[in-house]
Every structure is written in C-alpha cells, then in structure tokens.
Write a protein that holds these residues in place. Structure first.
Motif, PDB file in Angstrom:
ATOM      1  N   SER A 136       0.826  -1.200   0.000  1.00 31.97           N
ATOM      2  CA  SER A 136       0.000   0.000   0.000  1.00 31.97           C
ATOM      3  C   SER A 136       0.859   1.248   0.000  1.00 31.97           C
ATOM      4  O   SER A 136       1.841   1.332   0.752  1.00 31.97           O
ATOM      5  CB  SER A 136      -0.904   0.007   1.242  1.00 31.97           C
ATOM      6  OG  SER A 136      -1.550   1.250   1.404  1.00 31.97           O
ATOM      7  N   SER A 137       0.475   2.223  -0.819  1.00 33.03           N
ATOM      8  CA  SER A 137       1.198   3.490  -0.811  1.00 33.03           C
ATOM      9  C   SER A 137       1.007   4.219   0.510  1.00 33.03           C
ATOM     10  O   SER A 137       1.762   5.136   0.820  1.00 33.03           O
ATOM     11  CB  SER A 137       0.729   4.379  -1.968  1.00 33.03           C
ATOM     12  OG  SER A 137      -0.636   4.731  -1.809  1.00 33.03           O
ATOM     13  N   PHE A 138       0.028   3.818   1.299  1.00 28.16           N
ATOM     14  CA  PHE A 138      -0.162   4.409   2.624  1.00 28.16           C
ATOM     15  C   PHE A 138       0.999   4.052   3.544  1.00 28.16           C
ATOM     16  O   PHE A 138       1.278   4.772   4.504  1.00 28.16           O
ATOM     17  CB  PHE A 138      -1.485   3.942   3.228  1.00 28.16           C
ATOM     18  CG  PHE A 138      -1.907   4.718   4.445  1.00 28.16           C
ATOM     19  CD1 PHE A 138      -2.375   6.013   4.323  1.00 28.16           C
ATOM     20  CD2 PHE A 138      -1.830   4.157   5.707  1.00 28.16           C
ATOM     21  CE1 PHE A 138      -2.753   6.748   5.450  1.00 28.16           C
ATOM     22  CE2 PHE A 138      -2.200   4.878   6.831  1.00 28.16           C
ATOM     23  CZ  PHE A 138      -2.665   6.176   6.708  1.00 28.16           C
ATOM     24  N   VAL A 139       1.668   2.933   3.260  1.00 31.90           N
ATOM     25  CA  VAL A 139       2.874   2.526   3.997  1.00 31.90           C
ATOM     26  C   VAL A 139       3.994   2.399   2.969  1.00 31.90           C
ATOM     27  O   VAL A 139       4.198   1.326   2.391  1.00 31.90           O
ATOM     28  CB  VAL A 139       2.660   1.185   4.735  1.00 31.90           C
ATOM     29  CG1 VAL A 139       3.919   0.814   5.525  1.00 31.90           C
ATOM     30  CG2 VAL A 139       1.460   1.267   5.650  1.00 31.90           C
ATOM     31  N   PRO A 140       4.721   3.472   2.693  1.00 30.61           N
ATOM     32  CA  PRO A 140       5.748   3.426   1.658  1.00 30.61           C
ATOM     33  C   PRO A 140       6.756   2.291   1.839  1.00 30.61           C
ATOM     34  O   PRO A 140       7.239   1.722   0.858  1.00 30.61           O
ATOM     35  CB  PRO A 140       6.413   4.803   1.758  1.00 30.61           C
ATOM     36  CG  PRO A 140       5.315   5.688   2.258  1.00 30.61           C
ATOM     37  CD  PRO A 140       4.562   4.841   3.238  1.00 30.61           C
ATOM     38  N   GLY A 141       7.058   1.947   3.082  1.00 31.36           N
ATOM     39  CA  GLY A 141       8.014   0.876   3.337  1.00 31.36           C
ATOM     40  C   GLY A 141       7.563  -0.472   2.817  1.00 31.36           C
ATOM     41  O   GLY A 141       8.389  -1.374   2.615  1.00 31.36           O
ATOM     42  N   SER A 142       6.257  -0.631   2.573  1.00 31.12           N
ATOM     43  CA  SER A 142       5.785  -1.903   2.042  1.00 31.12           C
ATOM     44  C   SER A 142       6.280  -2.139   0.624  1.00 31.12           C
ATOM     45  O   SER A 142       6.204  -3.265   0.117  1.00 31.12           O
ATOM     46  CB  SER A 142       4.245  -1.968   2.074  1.00 31.12           C
ATOM     47  OG  SER A 142       3.667  -1.043   1.169  1.00 31.12           O
ATOM     48  N   ALA A 143       6.832  -1.109  -0.014  1.00 31.00           N
ATOM     49  CA  ALA A 143       7.414  -1.280  -1.348  1.00 31.00           C
ATOM     50  C   ALA A 143       8.533  -2.308  -1.344  1.00 31.00           C
ATOM     51  O   ALA A 143       8.828  -2.907  -2.386  1.00 31.00           O
ATOM     52  CB  ALA A 143       7.940   0.065  -1.865  1.00 31.00           C
ATOM     53  N   LEU A 144       9.163  -2.535  -0.177  1.00 32.68           N
ATOM     54  CA  LEU A 144      10.224  -3.541  -0.102  1.00 32.68           C
ATOM     55  C   LEU A 144       9.717  -4.926  -0.467  1.00 32.68           C
ATOM     56  O   LEU A 144      10.497  -5.797  -0.866  1.00 32.68           O
ATOM     57  CB  LEU A 144      10.849  -3.569   1.296  1.00 32.68           C
ATOM     58  CG  LEU A 144      12.043  -2.631   1.509  1.00 32.68           C
ATOM     59  CD1 LEU A 144      11.604  -1.167   1.479  1.00 32.68           C
ATOM     60  CD2 LEU A 144      12.755  -2.948   2.819  1.00 32.68           C
TER      61      LEU A 144
END
Length: 261
Positions: free
Chosen positions: A215-223
């Motif tokens: 989710s873009s709401f949690v940028p760190g989830s991009a990992l």
C-alpha cells in the motif's frame, strides 16, 4: 524479504554492517546508498570499526545520499551534506569526490532531481541501499501515498516527520518543510536493500511494511516488491510481527553459504 530479529540495537548495527561490508568486500568499487537519521548510526559505527581493523575499505566505493532538505545552507550542521560528510565520509574513508547528495539549494529543483537520478544510473546503479523507516512508514522522505514508481523529486514533509526531526534543530520552526528525496521507484532499482529499525516506536511501521498489504499508505511496504531486501530489527521493533518465531527459526537455520556474518 529476509527478516532478521536481534537482541539489541547494537546487534542490529553489527549485522547490517556485516551485510554492507560483504557487498563492498566483493566489489570494492560498489555504489552505496547512504541514509541519515538515527536508525543507521549503528551501521556506520560498526563499519568504522571494520575500517580501522582493516577488514573493509571504502576508498574506491561511491555513495549517493537518499535525501536532502530544501533551502538549508550547505554548511548547516543538519544539512544532509554536512551529516554525510561528518558521520560517513570522514570516518569510513570515502573519497569526498565520489559522494553525491541531492542539491536542495538548486535554482531549478525539478531539473536537479532528474539530474540526480541520471547520475545514479551513470554510476551503474546502487549496489546496496541503506534504509531506515519512519513511524509513519516512510523510507527516504517518501511520505504516505508516495507512488511506488516515483523518482527523485521534491516532497512536502509530513508534520509528524518534521516533529520527529525537530530534535536535531533548535526548534520545530527551524525544520525545513520540503525535501528532495530519491523516489520509491529509484530506491527499488538498487540491487540490494538493507533496512534497519530499532525501538518500540517503529514496531507498527515494521509490521505494516513487512506483513501488511502492499500500500502506498505505507511506503516501506514497497520492499515487498524487491528481490533482495534484508530487514534487520531489534526485539522491540519486531513486537508487531506475527511470524516473528518463523523469522528467528529461519535465521538460526540459515545455510552457511547464505551467511554474510
């Protein structure tokens, strides 16, 4: 992702530093992505120990900082150009000429941001990127709702981020409102990512980034989209992880040929 849960912040710094050192030992001319803030300080402290012991050298390595404040004087002690020079370049023996920091003082900020991405590509890309994570899940200064495809650009800092960084300044009013940061798309192009987090204040962000929905709401989830991301946390930062026991088991039973420390 590989999730490594350790007993203390010092251990987080030691193991993450071992990962960085292994990349540079294999490729002395490696391009290292450099983060600032409190999270990576343990990494730099342990790398300094390794440099002094002759175990690794950054003399041929290159470095690109993750971000910089907009409008802050270059010689301000809290500009990231100053922080990188003081906490990373000098103690680790980098050649200052081989270090780049985003130009938050440029007349044309949009052009400077594009030029920064181009410089990373011209250097062959980042071999290993050091990351911390904010309590709101940001990495670099990619605040919530940042696009996973975003490139180096200007961002408005969230009030919570400015409040968290106020400890480095005389007052909250002195904390810049804007920054230039590598985008999530830029960060994801690094060959390896190493994210560190310490303390209970980061537990929710770590759990959301590692085990929550993309989710873009949690940028760190991009990992979760990266093929080679290592997340190193202490017990307090791991408190919200549902599969913590599995991560510990996996690390304890890691094959010798996969170990870097």
């Amino acid at each position: 992702m590989e999730i490594i849960i350790l007993s203390s912040p010092a251990e987080v710094g030691r193991v993450a530093a071992a990962k960085i050192a292994s990349v540079v030992a294999e490729k002395p001319s490696a391009v290292v992505g450099l983060a600032t803030g409190s999270s990576p300080q343990g990494i730099y402290a342990d790398l300094r120990r390794r440099v002094q012991a002759g175990q690794v050298s950054f003399a041929q390595a290159r470095g690109f900082a993750l971000d910089e404040y907009v409008g802050i004087p270059l010689d301000h002690p809290e500009s990231y150009a100053s922080v990188i020079a003081r906490d990373v370049v000098e103690p680790l023996g980098f050649d200052p000429a081989r270090i780049r920091v985003p130009d938050g003082r440029a007349t044309d900020l949009a052009f400077a941001a594009k030029e920064y991405d181009a410089a990373i590509r011209a250097a062959g890309g980042v071999d290993v990127q050091i990351l911390g994570i904010g309590a709101n899940g940001h990495i670099g200064f990619n605040e919530p709702t940042s696009s996973f495809a975003s490139r180096t650009r200007i961002k408005t800092l969230a009030p919570s981020t400015r409040e968290a960084n106020a400890r480095f300044f005389d007052s909250l009013d002195d904390v810049p409102t804007h920054c230039m940061t590598q985008g999530l798309g830029t960060i994801l192009e690094a060959r390896e990512l190493v994210l560190v987090a310490q303390g209970a204040a980061k537990a929710d962000a770590v759990a959301a980034a590692v085990e929550g929905p993309l989710s873009s709401f949690v940028p760190g989830s991009a990992l979760q989209l990266h093929e080679h991301a290592t997340v190193v946390v202490d017990e307090e930062a791991a408190a919200g992880l549902q599969l913590a026991d599995y991560y510990r088991y996996t690390y304890d039973h890691k094959p010798e040929w996969q170990r870097f420390e």
